[in-house]
Scaffold this motif. Structure first.
Motif, PDB file in Angstrom:
ATOM      1  N   LEU A  10      75.052  30.014 122.454  1.00  0.00           N
ATOM      2  CA  LEU A  10      75.408  28.612 122.669  1.00  0.00           C
ATOM      3  C   LEU A  10      75.718  28.006 121.316  1.00  0.00           C
ATOM      4  O   LEU A  10      74.910  28.086 120.403  1.00  0.00           O
ATOM      5  CB  LEU A  10      74.250  27.848 123.309  1.00  0.00           C
ATOM      6  CG  LEU A  10      73.704  28.377 124.623  1.00  0.00           C
ATOM      7  CD1 LEU A  10      72.471  27.597 125.028  1.00  0.00           C
ATOM      8  CD2 LEU A  10      74.759  28.312 125.705  1.00  0.00           C
ATOM      9  N   SER A  11      76.887  27.408 121.173  1.00  0.00           N
ATOM     10  CA  SER A  11      77.256  26.792 119.902  1.00  0.00           C
ATOM     11  C   SER A  11      78.108  25.560 120.155  1.00  0.00           C
ATOM     12  O   SER A  11      78.652  25.375 121.244  1.00  0.00           O
ATOM     13  CB  SER A  11      78.005  27.792 119.006  1.00  0.00           C
ATOM     14  OG  SER A  11      79.198  28.228 119.625  1.00  0.00           O
ATOM     15  N   HIS A  12      78.218  24.738 119.137  1.00  0.00           N
ATOM     16  CA  HIS A  12      79.035  23.528 119.264  1.00  0.00           C
ATOM     17  C   HIS A  12      80.520  23.880 119.296  1.00  0.00           C
ATOM     18  O   HIS A  12      81.282  23.324 120.078  1.00  0.00           O
ATOM     19  CB  HIS A  12      78.743  22.573 118.101  1.00  0.00           C
ATOM     20  CG  HIS A  12      79.569  21.338 118.154  1.00  0.00           C
ATOM     21  ND1 HIS A  12      79.314  20.320 119.060  1.00  0.00           N
ATOM     22  CD2 HIS A  12      80.655  20.952 117.446  1.00  0.00           C
ATOM     23  CE1 HIS A  12      80.226  19.370 118.892  1.00  0.00           C
ATOM     24  NE2 HIS A  12      81.045  19.721 117.922  1.00  0.00           N
ATOM     25  N   ASP A  13      80.943  24.794 118.457  1.00  0.00           N
ATOM     26  CA  ASP A  13      82.347  25.208 118.371  1.00  0.00           C
ATOM     27  C   ASP A  13      82.440  26.691 118.698  1.00  0.00           C
ATOM     28  O   ASP A  13      81.439  27.351 118.958  1.00  0.00           O
ATOM     29  CB  ASP A  13      82.885  24.922 116.960  1.00  0.00           C
ATOM     30  CG  ASP A  13      84.400  24.758 116.906  1.00  0.00           C
ATOM     31  OD1 ASP A  13      85.085  25.105 117.897  1.00  0.00           O
ATOM     32  OD2 ASP A  13      84.909  24.291 115.874  1.00  0.00           O
ATOM     33  N   CYS A  14      83.641  27.217 118.667  1.00  0.00           N
ATOM     34  CA  CYS A  14      83.874  28.635 118.959  1.00  0.00           C
ATOM     35  C   CYS A  14      84.328  29.361 117.692  1.00  0.00           C
ATOM     36  O   CYS A  14      84.695  28.726 116.704  1.00  0.00           O
ATOM     37  CB  CYS A  14      84.926  28.780 120.048  1.00  0.00           C
ATOM     38  SG  CYS A  14      86.568  28.156 119.593  1.00  0.00           S
ATOM     39  N   PRO A  15      84.334  30.690 117.715  1.00  0.00           N
ATOM     40  CA  PRO A  15      84.851  31.433 116.568  1.00  0.00           C
ATOM     41  C   PRO A  15      86.326  31.098 116.300  1.00  0.00           C
ATOM     42  O   PRO A  15      87.082  30.766 117.229  1.00  0.00           O
ATOM     43  CB  PRO A  15      84.693  32.895 116.994  1.00  0.00           C
ATOM     44  CG  PRO A  15      83.615  32.885 118.024  1.00  0.00           C
ATOM     45  CD  PRO A  15      83.781  31.587 118.738  1.00  0.00           C
ATOM     46  N   THR A  30      82.770  26.331 109.786  1.00  0.00           N
ATOM     47  CA  THR A  30      81.925  26.677 110.934  1.00  0.00           C
ATOM     48  C   THR A  30      82.556  27.784 111.758  1.00  0.00           C
ATOM     49  O   THR A  30      81.892  28.752 112.129  1.00  0.00           O
ATOM     50  CB  THR A  30      81.692  25.431 111.824  1.00  0.00           C
ATOM     51  OG1 THR A  30      81.044  24.434 111.051  1.00  0.00           O
ATOM     52  CG2 THR A  30      80.853  25.780 113.039  1.00  0.00           C
ATOM     53  N   ARG A  31      83.830  27.662 112.072  1.00  0.00           N
ATOM     54  CA  ARG A  31      84.495  28.689 112.888  1.00  0.00           C
ATOM     55  C   ARG A  31      84.556  30.038 112.163  1.00  0.00           C
ATOM     56  O   ARG A  31      84.458  31.092 112.788  1.00  0.00           O
ATOM     57  CB  ARG A  31      85.878  28.217 113.310  1.00  0.00           C
ATOM     58  CG  ARG A  31      85.803  27.136 114.385  1.00  0.00           C
ATOM     59  CD  ARG A  31      87.108  26.932 115.111  1.00  0.00           C
ATOM     60  NE  ARG A  31      88.129  26.335 114.301  1.00  0.00           N
ATOM     61  CZ  ARG A  31      88.470  25.051 114.325  1.00  0.00           C
ATOM     62  NH1 ARG A  31      87.833  24.210 115.110  1.00  0.00           N
ATOM     63  NH2 ARG A  31      89.439  24.602 113.561  1.00  0.00           N
ATOM     64  N   LYS A  32      84.700  30.011 110.842  1.00  0.00           N
ATOM     65  CA  LYS A  32      84.681  31.275 110.086  1.00  0.00           C
ATOM     66  C   LYS A  32      83.302  31.919 110.153  1.00  0.00           C
ATOM     67  O   LYS A  32      83.185  33.139 110.284  1.00  0.00           O
ATOM     68  CB  LYS A  32      85.096  31.037 108.636  1.00  0.00           C
ATOM     69  CG  LYS A  32      86.577  30.789 108.474  1.00  0.00           C
ATOM     70  CD  LYS A  32      86.955  30.936 107.011  1.00  0.00           C
ATOM     71  CE  LYS A  32      87.535  29.697 106.444  1.00  0.00           C
ATOM     72  NZ  LYS A  32      87.870  29.823 105.023  1.00  0.00           N
TER      73      LYS A  32
END
Length: 75
Positions: A10-15, A30-32
């Motif tokens: 579960l995360s706020h953003d995606c890869p 964050t995505r990196k």
């Protein structure tokens, strides 16, 4: 993360790899970071929000679910 090898993330953003595939978005720190986690281990399901849209897609063997604002799911 490496030792736990979770089935669900579960995360706020995606890869970044998914953000680029779906929306063509440029990288963020964050995505990196999430890309790095994905390269270490691919969970079965990855749930995230941030983009305020409903998406349920299997990408690179992982089921990614993006929840719209105030949306819920049962897993």
């Amino acid at each position: 993360y490496t030792q736990a090898r979770p089935r669900l993330v579960l995360s706020h953003d995606c890869p970044q790899v998914l953000a680029k595939h779906l929306w063509g978005y440029p990288p963020t720190y964050t995505r990196k970071l999430l890309d790095n986690l994905l390269s270490i281990h691919s969970p079965h399901i990855w749930v995230f929000g941030h983009h305020h849209t409903s998406i349920d897609i299997v990408y690179k063997g992982v089921r990614f679910i993006c929840l719209n604002e105030l949306e819920t799911i049962e897993l």
